[in-house]
Design an enzyme around this catalytic site. Structure first.
Site, PDB file in Angstrom:
ATOM      1  N   GLY A   1       0.880  -1.213   0.000  1.00  0.00           N
ATOM      2  CA  GLY A   1      -0.076   0.076  -0.130  1.00  0.00           C
ATOM      3  C   GLY A   1       0.894   1.293  -0.110  1.00  0.00           C
ATOM      4  O   GLY A   1       1.975   1.236   0.477  1.00  0.00           O
TER       5      GLY A   1
ATOM      6  N   GLY B   1       0.558   5.688   1.028  1.00  0.00           N
ATOM      7  CA  GLY B   1      -0.155   6.593   1.559  1.00  0.00           C
ATOM      8  C   GLY B   1       0.552   8.058   1.317  1.00  0.00           C
ATOM      9  O   GLY B   1       1.517   7.940   0.443  1.00  0.00           O
TER      10      GLY B   1
ATOM     11  N   VAL C   1       3.867   0.915   2.541  1.00  0.00           N
ATOM     12  CA  VAL C   1       3.735   0.221   3.481  1.00  0.00           C
ATOM     13  C   VAL C   1       4.156  -1.387   2.810  1.00  0.00           C
ATOM     14  O   VAL C   1       3.763  -1.824   1.738  1.00  0.00           O
ATOM     15  CB  VAL C   1       2.378  -0.064   3.923  1.00  0.00           C
ATOM     16  CG1 VAL C   1       2.348  -1.001   5.225  1.00  0.00           C
ATOM     17  CG2 VAL C   1       1.811   1.119   4.398  1.00  0.00           C
TER      18      VAL C   1
ATOM     19  N   ASP D   1      -3.658  11.852   8.281  1.00  0.00           N
ATOM     20  CA  ASP D   1      -3.666  10.910   7.067  1.00  0.00           C
ATOM     21  C   ASP D   1      -4.617   9.574   7.318  1.00  0.00           C
ATOM     22  O   ASP D   1      -4.197   8.677   7.024  1.00  0.00           O
ATOM     23  CB  ASP D   1      -2.199  10.335   6.959  1.00  0.00           C
ATOM     24  CG  ASP D   1      -2.137  10.010   5.363  1.00  0.00           C
ATOM     25  OD1 ASP D   1      -2.952  10.521   4.330  1.00  0.00           O
ATOM     26  OD2 ASP D   1      -1.318   9.181   4.834  1.00  0.00           O
TER      27      ASP D   1
END
Ligand SMILES: *[C@@H]1O[C@H](CO)[C@@H](O)[C@H](O)[C@H]1NC(C)=O
Ligand SMILES: *[C@@H]1O[C@H](CO)[C@@H](O)[C@H](O)[C@H]1NC(C)=O
Ligand SMILES: *[C@@H]1O[C@H](CO)[C@@H](O)[C@H](O)[C@H]1NC(C)=O
Ligand SMILES: *[C@@H]1O[C@H](CO)[C@@H](O)[C@H](O)[C@H]1NC(C)=O
Ligand SMILES: *[C@@H]1O[C@H](CO)[C@@H](O)[C@H](O)[C@H]1NC(C)=O
Ligand SMILES: *[C@@H]1O[C@H](CO)[C@@H](O)[C@H](O)[C@H]1NC(C)=O
Ligand SMILES: *[C@@H]1O[C@H](CO)[C@@H](O)[C@H](O)[C@H]1NC(C)=O
Ligand SMILES: *[C@@H]1O[C@H](CO)[C@@H](O)[C@H](O)[C@H]1NC(C)=O
Ligand SMILES: *[C@@H]1O[C@H](CO)[C@@H](O)[C@H](O)[C@H]1NC(C)=O
Ligand SMILES: *[C@@H]1O[C@H](CO)[C@@H](O)[C@H](O)[C@H]1NC(C)=O
Ligand SMILES: *[C@@H]1O[C@H](CO)[C@@H](O)[C@H](O)[C@H]1NC(C)=O
Ligand SMILES: *[C@@H]1O[C@H](CO)[C@@H](O)[C@H](O)[C@H]1NC(C)=O
Length: 819
Positions: free
Chosen positions: A525, A527, A532, A647
């Site tokens: 992932g 962000g 991640v 976030d």
């Protein structure tokens, strides 16, 4: 127009006929009068209180169920201003930090539906009325941070649904009533910082759900009842600062969920129970200022998760064992009768932690200070106090890199270099007869009075030898590990690698190996701040790594020390819906955080995968929304310093194997902001950025509230509500039914089991949260409470509900909409 419709709706749905006779005002009119007469809303327009801007929430029939005040009330405001008999349906009364004065009136008992009574941080005086026991629906009673006096009424035992009871920081006297044992559902009990005396009632052992018990800073006497050790989920036990005596019951080993055990500042005596070794989750153990004697069980130093150990000011004797848990970061063993040498492993902790604080002063430690060849490394977070011991030998050079060290009043000898004197001042070495140095308070190193040339002659060869040694050592190390350049570079740049909640054996290299140096194929992932990765460690455990973008990493490095302090604080944050931070690595080129791994990945991933999304049924989705709201409410309102997440996205919400939601990365942004507070840098993730950030630079909790709204909509709609965000509040909403917007992959929700009703509440809150005006958005605390408030069933068919009706809060009222 819609206002008129709304009014009609309210009038039609009012349960009582509207009377025109002035002599018998309707219940709704009485409610309105009660608000007006309180004088609390002076300067706020509450002529139509259910829809005016403010903090009053009504149910569908227009009756007040929630009063929320977090502003300073007019001087002299008291609870007596509010006519409780006119507010029979009130569920939640929240008055926080509002300078509310006077006592709590016994008439509070008239609020028989009251579920949340939060009156924290006011100036309340007088007694807690015994009528509080009549509030049998109460779930949360927060009266902390006031000036309440008198005893805790035993009638409180009748509020048998209580789950949170906070009476801390008041002036309460008397004993703790044993009836408190009737509150079988208590999860949190805080009575600390009062003047309670008597003993700890043994009935407290009945709380099967209690996870936080704090009775500290009172005048409690007697022994620690062994029944306390029956609390199966207790995580924090703080009974410090009392007058407790006797021994620690050996049954303490039964509370295996304990993370914090604080027994300091009492009159407890030995023996120190060996059973403490069973508390493998323990992170903080404080027993300072008691009357313990004899040996410290060596198993205490070996608790695998122990981070802080305070043994100061007892009469412990014997030595510190050579085996010490790598998780330890704070040790205060000062003012005891400890002997023996300082174990090498205690010094070796500097290899595991950037931040390390050790105080061994006022003991009888002897032998030399362990010498380490550590090369140039960041040790600025290390503080050691070894003063008032019997240490011998000379001062090892590497100590110069510490943040602070105190070596005074020992038996050290040899020179104290100018560099040392310059860094730490002369106090560092006072009281060592054989220590010499270029300072008036020290013996001069007369026998070593050489000219600079002579000095160089002696020092230069050893310097060359040392450099040769370092080079050889580095080469040797490089050969031992596979990824040579990386390790060497990391070391010579002084990386910080810290890991906790772990056996300490995981190393930087393990992380690099497990992810093949952050190969994209392990990325799960991305962000606003970084990506991640999933890493399977050699011991078989899986962790999640958040690798920050290099620009972010550079800023963290620049912040360095203040960042270290902050991260210590973050480690303290405990909430069941927040992912635990396990460690971090800080380096110019690579900066990552280590988290618990959540098996089901991100909410975004689950929603974008058809099979997974079907698994995430309505109930689960509503739970996700609930849990995220609670986690954010905790960060905003329950931490010592409010933390803005900044976030909150579906990418950043993780689901475990049960599809329960967790929030990671809290506060990351906050550090970054310390440095960039004057810059207009819009952070966060596109699609989740609150509109006001386009024209203001001020990031507030309300930005998180906005993100929460987007996340909640996305969870219900199954996709990002992009087209809706800009339009919904500005243009006239199309008359579409709400069912058109639901995730079509799920069957339409049922009314019978309350799911349809909860979806309407969640959507109503989500819309309020994405209001373009930040002040019109509710707080996360408000949202988290509103999601739990019980509501009457839907009065119209779910399929007929229009978006506009939810927007205008015509089905359920959750928050006041501004014009
Ligand atoms: C108060 O608000 C109502 C509508 O909510 C409005 O009709 C009225 O004019 C307002 N009164 C004042 C004094 O602003
Ligand atoms: C409070 O309201 C009730 C009606 O609900 C009324 O009878 C009573 O007089 C009021 N009390 C005060 C002090 O205004
Ligand atoms: C308040 O409690 C009464 C019963 O005591 C109940 O009939 C009523 O529905 C409750 N009101 C709300 C808003 O829950
Ligand atoms: C309480 O209110 C004061 C101003 O009235 C404010 O300065 C302070 O930050 C508030 N405290 C909390 C914890 O919200
Ligand atoms: C509180 O409850 C007791 C016993 O149930 C009752 O006698 C008393 O009248 C109640 N008090 C109020 C103010 O409702
Ligand atoms: C508390 O409950 C008991 C029984 O459950 C009852 O006898 C007693 O009157 C109640 N006390 C108050 C103050 O409500
Ligand atoms: C609570 O604990 C006491 C003793 O600690 C015990 O006698 C009593 O039965 C318990 N009460 C309940 C309701 O379990
Ligand atoms: C609690 O601890 C005692 C002594 O350490 C032990 O004998 C007992 O079995 C434990 N009880 C439970 C329920 O674990
Ligand atoms: C602590 O306990 C001892 C006896 O165990 C007693 O003599 C002493 O006065 C106590 N100290 C305090 C401060 O209570
Ligand atoms: C070290 O400990 C001694 C005695 O406990 C204390 O006087 C001294 O101030 C401490 N030094 C530092 C630097 O804190
Ligand atoms: C001793 O210290 C003084 C000032 O504190 C300095 O001027 C001098 O050069 C030092 N002497 C040596 C040999 O370092
Ligand atoms: C050190 O030696 C020099 C000559 O080499 C002499 O002038 C100086 O006084 C001596 N210093 C001390 C402190 O003895």
């Amino acid at each position: 127009m819609s206002f008129l419709l709304l009014l009609c709706y309210h009038l039609l749905s009012a349960p009582f006929p509207i009377s025109v006779e002035a002599s018998t005002p309707s219940p709704l009119q009485l409610e309105a009068d009660a608000l007006q007469q309180s004088g609390w809303w002076v300067g706020r327009n509450i002529s139509q209180h259910c829809q005016s801007k403010g903090s009053i929430i009504c149910d569908a029939s227009g009756s007040i169920i929630d009063i929320f005040v977090d502003w300073k009330l007019p001087a002299g405001s008291t609870l007596h201003n509010l006519n409780f008999s006119s507010l029979p349906n009130l569920v939640s009364l929240y008055i926080f930090n509002s300078t509310l004065q006077g006592s709590i009136p016994p008439q509070i008992a008239l609020l028989s539906n009251l579920t949340f009574l939060h009156l924290s941080r006011n100036h309340l005086t007088g007694h807690i009325p015994l009528e509080i026991g009549n509030l049998t629906n109460l779930l949360e009673l927060h009266l902390d941070d006031n000036m309440l006096t008198g005893r805790i009424p035993f009638e409180i035992g009748n509020s048998s649904k209580l789950s949170k009871l906070r009476l801390h920081r008041n002036l309460l006297t008397g004993t703790i009533p044993s009836e408190i044992g009737k509150l079988m559902d208590l999860m949190e009990l805080r009575l600390d910082s009062n003047m309670l005396h008597g003993t700890i009632p043994s009935q407290m052992g009945n709380f099967t759900n209690l996870f936080w018990l704090s009775l500290s800073q009172n005048r409690l006497m007697g022994t620690i009842p062994s029944t306390l050790c029956r609390l199966p989920v207790l995580s924090v036990l703080d009974i410090s600062g009392n007058r407790l005596s006797g021994v620690i019951p050996p049954e303490i080993g039964n509370i295996t969920n304990l993370r914090t055990l604080s027994l300091g500042d009492n009159n407890l005596t030995d023996p120190f129970p060996l059973e403490i070794k069973s508390l493998y989750r323990l992170e903080q153990l404080y027993v300072q200022n008691n009357a313990f004697m004899g040996l410290i069980p060596s198993s205490v130093f070996q608790l695998t998760n122990l981070k802080e150990l305070n043994l100061a000011s007892n009469s412990f004797s014997g030595s510190i064992p050579s085996e010490i848990t790598h998780s330890l970061q704070f040790l205060d063993a000062s003012c005891n009768m400890l002997t023996g040498s300082i174990p090498f492993n205690l010094f070796d902790l500097i290899s595991y932690h950037y931040w390390l604080q050790i105080d061994l002063s006022h003991n009888s430690f002897n032998g030399p200070i362990p010498s380490m060849s550590i090369g140039p490394r960041e040790l600025h977070g290390v503080t050691m106090n070894l003063s008032y011991n019997k240490l011998t030998g000379s001062i090892p050079d590497f100590l110069i890199h510490f943040h602070h060290i105190d070596l005074s009043y020992n038996c050290l000898h040899g020179p104290l270099s100018n560099q040392f004197l310059h860094h730490f001042g002369v106090d560092v070495g006072l009281g060592n007869e054989n220590l010499c140095g270029n300072h008036s308070q020290l013996r001069s190193c007369a026998s070593h009075n050489h000219t600079v040339h002579k000095l160089l002659k002696i020092l230069l060869p050893s310097l060359i030898l040392f450099i040769l040694f370092v080079v050889c050592f580095t080469l040797y190390c490089s050969r031992k590990s596979k990824n040579t350049t990386h390790v060497t570079e990391v070391d010579s740049h002084g990386n910080v690698f810290s890991i906790w909640n772990y056996d300490g054996k995981i190393a930087y290299q393990d992380i690099i190996d497990a992810t093949e140096d952050f190969n994209i194929k392990y990325c799960i992932g991305t962000g606003g701040f970084g990506s991640v990765y999933r890493a399977m460690l050699p011991i078989g455990k899986v962790v999640a790594l958040k690798k920050l973008h290099s620009s972010e990493a550079a800023k963290w490095v620049a912040l360095n020390e203040s960042f270290q302090n902050e991260i210590e604080m973050l480690k303290e944050i405990r909430h069941k819906n927040i992912v635990k931070l396990l460690g971090y690595c800080l380096h110019k080129r690579c900066m990552f955080l280590i988290y618990e791994y959540m098996e089901s990945g991100s909410l975004f991933w689950v929603l974008s995968n058809d099979t997974e999304a079907e698994e995430l049924k309505w109930n689960k989705r509503l739970n996700v929304i609930n849990r995220v709201a609670q986690a954010l409410s905790y960060l905003h309102h329950d931490c010592n310093m409010p933390i803005i997440h900044r976030d909150v996205t579906t990418n950043n919400i993780l689901l475990d194997s049960n599809l329960d939601a967790f929030l990671p990365d809290f506060g990351v942004a906050r550090f970054l902001d310390v440095e960039s507070s004057n810059h207009t840098v819009v952070r966060g993730t596109y699609g989740y950025i609150a509109p006001e950030l386009a024209y203001t630079r001020v990031v507030t909790e309300k930005c998180d509230v906005y993100c929460f709204g987007v996340v909640a909509l996305e969870t219900i709609m199954g996709k990002h509500p992009r087209e809706l965000l800009n339009d919904i509040w500005s243009k006239s909403t199309p008359n579409v039914a709400i069912k058109e917007w639901l995730d079509m992959r799920l069957r339409s929700p049922l009314t019978q089991n309350g799911v349809a009703q909860r979806i309407v509440v969640a959507l109503t809150l989500a819309f309020a949260c994405i209001h373009p005006n930040p002040t019109a958005r509710p707080t996360m605390q408000h949202v988290s409470i509103q999601l739990l408030v019980p509501r009457p069933g839907l009065e119209i068919s779910f399929n007929e509900i229009l978006v506009e009706q939810i927007l205008r809060q015509e089905i359920y009222r959750v928050n006041i909409i501004s014009e």
